[in-house]
Design a protein around this motif. Structure first.
Motif, short mmCIF file in Angstrom:
data_model
loop_
_atom_site.label_atom_id
_atom_site.label_comp_id
_atom_site.label_asym_id
_atom_site.label_seq_id
_atom_site.Cartn_x
_atom_site.Cartn_y
_atom_site.Cartn_z
N HIS A 66 0.81 -1.25 -0.05
CA HIS A 66 0.06 0.09 0.07
C HIS A 66 0.94 1.21 0.20
CE1 HIS A 66 -4.05 -1.39 0.12
NE2 HIS A 66 -3.56 -2.43 0.61
N GLY A 67 2.10 1.25 -0.25
CA GLY A 67 3.04 2.28 -0.36
C GLY A 67 3.33 2.94 0.96
N ILE A 68 2.92 2.53 2.11
CA ILE A 68 3.24 3.01 3.23
C ILE A 68 4.54 2.96 3.85
CG2 ILE A 68 2.54 3.10 6.04
CD1 ILE A 68 -0.05 2.27 4.87
N PHE A 69 5.36 1.70 3.52
CA PHE A 69 6.70 1.40 3.80
C PHE A 69 7.24 1.12 2.21
CE2 PHE A 69 5.60 0.50 8.29
CZ PHE A 69 6.72 1.01 8.66
N GLU A 70 8.61 1.27 2.33
CA GLU A 70 9.31 0.52 1.07
C GLU A 70 10.49 -0.11 1.80
OE1 GLU A 70 11.25 3.69 -1.21
OE2 GLU A 70 11.92 4.69 0.39
N VAL A 71 10.84 -1.05 1.13
CA VAL A 71 12.16 -1.90 1.71
C VAL A 71 13.39 -1.45 1.02
CG1 VAL A 71 13.17 -4.37 1.54
CG2 VAL A 71 10.43 -3.95 1.71
N VAL A 72 14.28 -1.11 1.87
CA VAL A 72 15.62 -0.63 1.37
C VAL A 72 16.63 -1.38 1.97
CG1 VAL A 72 14.54 1.50 1.44
CG2 VAL A 72 15.62 1.06 3.41
N GLU A 73 17.98 -1.22 1.21
CA GLU A 73 19.01 -1.74 1.89
C GLU A 73 19.46 -1.21 3.03
OE1 GLU A 73 20.77 -4.36 0.47
OE2 GLU A 73 19.38 -4.50 -1.09
N PRO A 74 20.08 -1.90 4.10
CA PRO A 74 20.59 -1.33 5.19
C PRO A 74 21.84 -0.12 5.03
CG PRO A 74 21.21 -3.31 5.25
CD PRO A 74 20.36 -3.41 4.00
N GLU A 75 21.30 0.90 6.11
CA GLU A 75 22.48 1.92 5.77
C GLU A 75 23.86 1.52 6.30
OE1 GLU A 75 21.13 5.25 8.18
OE2 GLU A 75 19.30 5.81 6.53
N ASP A 76 24.13 0.62 7.21
CA ASP A 76 25.18 0.02 7.70
C ASP A 76 25.81 -1.21 6.87
OD1 ASP A 76 23.60 -2.25 8.36
OD2 ASP A 76 23.68 -2.10 10.51
N GLY A 77 25.18 -1.46 5.90
CA GLY A 77 25.49 -2.42 5.00
C GLY A 77 25.15 -3.99 5.52
N GLY A 78 24.57 -4.12 6.34
CA GLY A 78 24.04 -5.47 7.05
C GLY A 78 23.26 -6.28 6.21
N ALA A 79 23.17 -7.42 6.49
CA ALA A 79 22.47 -8.49 5.59
C ALA A 79 20.92 -8.23 5.73
CB ALA A 79 22.90 -9.86 6.01
N HIS A 80 20.45 -7.60 6.66
CA HIS A 80 19.12 -7.67 6.86
C HIS A 80 18.16 -6.37 6.19
CE1 HIS A 80 19.02 -10.98 9.60
NE2 HIS A 80 20.01 -9.98 10.20
N LEU A 81 17.37 -6.71 5.38
CA LEU A 81 16.86 -5.22 4.72
C LEU A 81 15.92 -4.52 5.76
CD1 LEU A 81 15.44 -7.14 1.56
CD2 LEU A 81 17.26 -5.55 1.65
N GLU A 82 15.78 -3.11 5.58
CA GLU A 82 15.15 -2.34 6.54
C GLU A 82 13.85 -1.76 5.73
OE1 GLU A 82 18.94 -0.71 8.90
OE2 GLU A 82 17.99 0.63 7.37
N TYR A 83 12.88 -1.50 6.65
CA TYR A 83 11.53 -1.05 6.14
C TYR A 83 11.62 0.43 6.63
CZ TYR A 83 9.96 -5.69 5.88
OH TYR A 83 9.87 -6.99 5.51
N GLN A 84 11.58 1.33 5.43
CA GLN A 84 11.50 2.91 5.74
C GLN A 84 10.13 3.33 5.23
OE1 GLN A 84 14.98 4.63 4.05
NE2 GLN A 84 13.75 6.13 3.01
N LEU A 85 9.57 4.21 6.20
CA LEU A 85 8.21 4.97 5.77
C LEU A 85 8.56 6.02 4.67
CD1 LEU A 85 7.59 6.12 9.35
CD2 LEU A 85 6.34 4.63 8.09
N THR A 86 7.55 5.73 3.67
CA THR A 86 7.54 6.50 2.69
C THR A 86 6.69 7.78 2.81
OG1 THR A 86 5.16 5.73 1.90
CG2 THR A 86 7.16 4.39 0.98
N GLU A 87 6.75 8.80 1.85
CA GLU A 87 5.88 10.17 2.20
C GLU A 87 4.58 9.63 2.68
OE1 GLU A 87 4.55 14.04 -0.07
OE2 GLU A 87 5.91 12.87 -1.26
N LYS A 88 3.83 8.54 1.97
CA LYS A 88 2.44 8.35 2.43
C LYS A 88 2.66 7.91 3.80
CE LYS A 88 -1.12 5.42 0.57
NZ LYS A 88 -1.37 4.38 -0.63
N GLY A 89 3.60 7.10 4.36
CA GLY A 89 3.58 6.61 5.81
C GLY A 89 3.83 7.51 6.47
N ARG A 90 4.81 8.69 6.25
CA ARG A 90 4.96 9.82 7.13
C ARG A 90 4.00 10.53 7.22
NH1 ARG A 90 9.92 10.95 8.75
NH2 ARG A 90 9.59 13.06 8.61
N GLY A 91 3.13 10.64 6.38
CA GLY A 91 1.66 11.43 6.48
C GLY A 91 0.89 10.81 7.44
N MET A 92 1.08 9.73 8.00
CA MET A 92 0.39 9.22 9.02
C MET A 92 0.67 9.78 10.44
SD MET A 92 0.02 5.08 7.89
CE MET A 92 -1.06 4.75 9.10
#
Length: 150
Positions: free
Chosen positions: A64-90
């Motif tokens: 639903h475009g509330i989160f997007e899956v992104v590569e971790p900033e620290d280069g780790g193996a686990h993907l991260e969930y980042q709020l999109t603009e739509k998610g931040r609107g919540m």
């Protein structure tokens, strides 16, 4: 399991977002994201929910475009969930829900968490609905305009 009714074609700004929110777990996941959670394990530890349920909710929020899956900033193996603009609107929605909860779901003097201004450490001012001319509005001052809606 009971099949949910979709509100995607309803001309109502309250009903339509409920398809994206889904249930209370989704709101708690978004709340935790605003508090800094980004990885599956962080959400799971905070909420204590079953991994399969959490995975389904996160997938739904991504779809639903509330989160997007992104590569971790620290280069780790686990993907991260980042709020999109739509998610931040919540954020305003969750703040309104939090303030309503503080008003009606705690006994006087009962301890609970508070939202504070990070810069000043002071409580966040109460949300208000304000007219174009600056007047504070109550439910009696508003109406839903259904012009042009079948």
């Amino acid at each position: 399991m009971v099949k949910r009714t979709s509100h995607k074609d309803v001309a109502c700004g309250v009903a339509r977002p409920l398809d994206a929110i889904g249930d209370s777990w989704s709101l708690l996941i978004v709340r935790d994201a605003f508090e800094g959670a980004r990885r599956f394990g962080e959400f799971q530890r905070s909420l204590g929910m079953a991994k399969n349920i959490l995975a389904a909710r996160l997938r739904h929020l991504v779809e639903h475009g509330i989160f997007e899956v992104v590569e971790p900033e620290d280069g780790g193996a686990h993907l991260e969930y980042q709020l999109t603009e739509k998610g931040r609107g919540m954020f305003v929605l969750l703040t309104a829900l939090r303030q309503w909860g503080e008003d009606y779901f705690f006994e006087p003097g009962e301890a609970h968490v508070h939202l504070v201004d990070r810069k000043r450490g002071q409580p966040v001012r109460r949300l208000e609905l304000v007219a174009q001319d600056g007047r504070r509005l109550t439910p009696e001052d508003t109406m839903v305009n259904r012009d042009g809606v079948d």
